[in-house]
Design an enzyme around this catalytic site. Structure first.
Site, short mmCIF file in Angstrom:
data_model
loop_
_atom_site.label_atom_id
_atom_site.label_comp_id
_atom_site.label_asym_id
_atom_site.label_seq_id
_atom_site.Cartn_x
_atom_site.Cartn_y
_atom_site.Cartn_z
N GLY A 66 2.01 2.36 10.87
CA GLY A 66 3.00 3.43 10.72
C GLY A 66 3.65 3.84 12.03
CE LYS A 87 -0.16 3.40 4.71
NZ LYS A 87 -0.16 3.54 6.14
CD GLU A 136 -3.81 -2.21 7.22
OE1 GLU A 136 -2.71 -2.50 6.78
OE2 GLU A 136 -4.37 -1.12 6.99
CG ASN A 192 -1.69 1.26 1.40
OD1 ASN A 192 -1.80 2.04 0.46
ND2 ASN A 192 -2.27 1.46 2.59
CB SER A 216 4.73 -1.77 12.16
OG SER A 216 4.30 -0.44 12.39
#
Ligand code: PGA
Length: 274
Positions: A184, A16, A178, A14, A224
């Site tokens: 993150g 982002k 998630e 991903n 993470s």
């Protein structure tokens, strides 16, 4: 319990809001080289997904390595209409996009994405032949108050409640768990915490659809994930892949996670599934 060979392991990037088109192209070409050099298990037991921003989707479809799939990071639920700034499932199909990530926690948190709209998006994706990847997960406050399981069950029930039982597998639906507190932040759920919630998710999928379908849906973990922790997460019986943000921005780290999945399937004899 050993790992299921019915479900593929899905390793998804991903990106982002990262990467200009030149960077996207460089990544995909480098990924194609890695995948060429590691053909064993790729595309059958281990699937690779890349979700670039909208601006790189067309290029990503053109440069997609064989055996990988390109997903968008969001879409609108209607096929066309007066929705300034939105992108429809028909437009994504027109580009040759394979699937769509829906309900990422950043969309829920910053863009008011809610379960009601997600239910419509999941159905629309399936109707347009886009593989839905539905993200669910609790916040830190919800976990601390003991509500994690209820939150995740409710998110699944609301977002998947309108999906036809047959479409649940034929659409290529996958789920990404998630925990918001692990995204993150460098903080990963322990394999035990993740496995526990993944088992809860599979149980909820069985009650929404049925046990057989629940066994066929890949449930990815996200938050993470890095080359150093991917193996111990993926080794769990209900953890069928990873949705990766930060570590998916460089091929060196993303391919380390793909490599962990390939090692795992090499160690698990195939029952000839898929
Ligand atoms: P992270 O992001 O790997 O950087 O934690 C995961 C995600 O948000 O999908």
């Amino acid at each position: 319990m050993t790992k299921s060979t019915v479900r593929p392991i899905v390793i998804a990037a991903n990106w982002k809001m990262h990467k200009l088109r030149g960077e996207a192209m460089e990544f995909l070409d480098e990924l194609a080289t890695y995948m060429d050099e590691h053909p064993q298990g790729l595309g059958s037991r281990v699937e690779v997904v890349v979700a670039p921003p909208f601006t790189s989707l067309e290029l990503a479809v053109e440069h997609c390595p064989p055996h990988a799939r390109i997903y968008s990071q969001n879409m609108h639920q209607d096929d066309h209409g007066a929705f300034t700034g939105e992108v429809s499932p028909a437009m994504l199909r027109d580009l040759g996009v394979d699937g769509v990530v829906l309900g990422h926690s950043e969309r829920r948190q910053y863009f008011n994405e809610h379960d009601g709209a997600l239910a419509e998006k999941v159905v629309a994706a399936a109707e347009f032949g886009l593989r839905p990847m539905l993200c669910v997960g609790e916040t830190l406050e919800e976990r601390q108050s003991g509500a994690a399981e209820d939150v995740v069950r409710r998110q699944l029930e609301t977002a998947l409640g309108d999906l036809d039982v047959i479409k649940a597998t034929s659409s290529g639906l996958s789920i990404a768990y998630e925990p918001v507190w692990a995204i993150g932040t460098g903080e990963t759920a322990t394999p035990e915490i993740a496995q526990h919630l993944h088992a809860v998710i599979r149980d909820e999928l069985a009650s929404i659809f049925n046990v057989e379908i629940a066994e066929r849906i890949s449930v990815l973990y996200g938050g993470s994930v890095k080359p150093g922790n991917a193996g111990e997460l993926l080794a769990n019986v209900d953890i069928d892949g990873a949705l990766v943000g930060g570590a998916a921005l460089e091929v060196a780290s993303f391919s380390g996670i793909i490599g962990a999945a390939l090692d795992l399937v090499a160690a698990t004899p195939s029952a000839g599934a898929r």
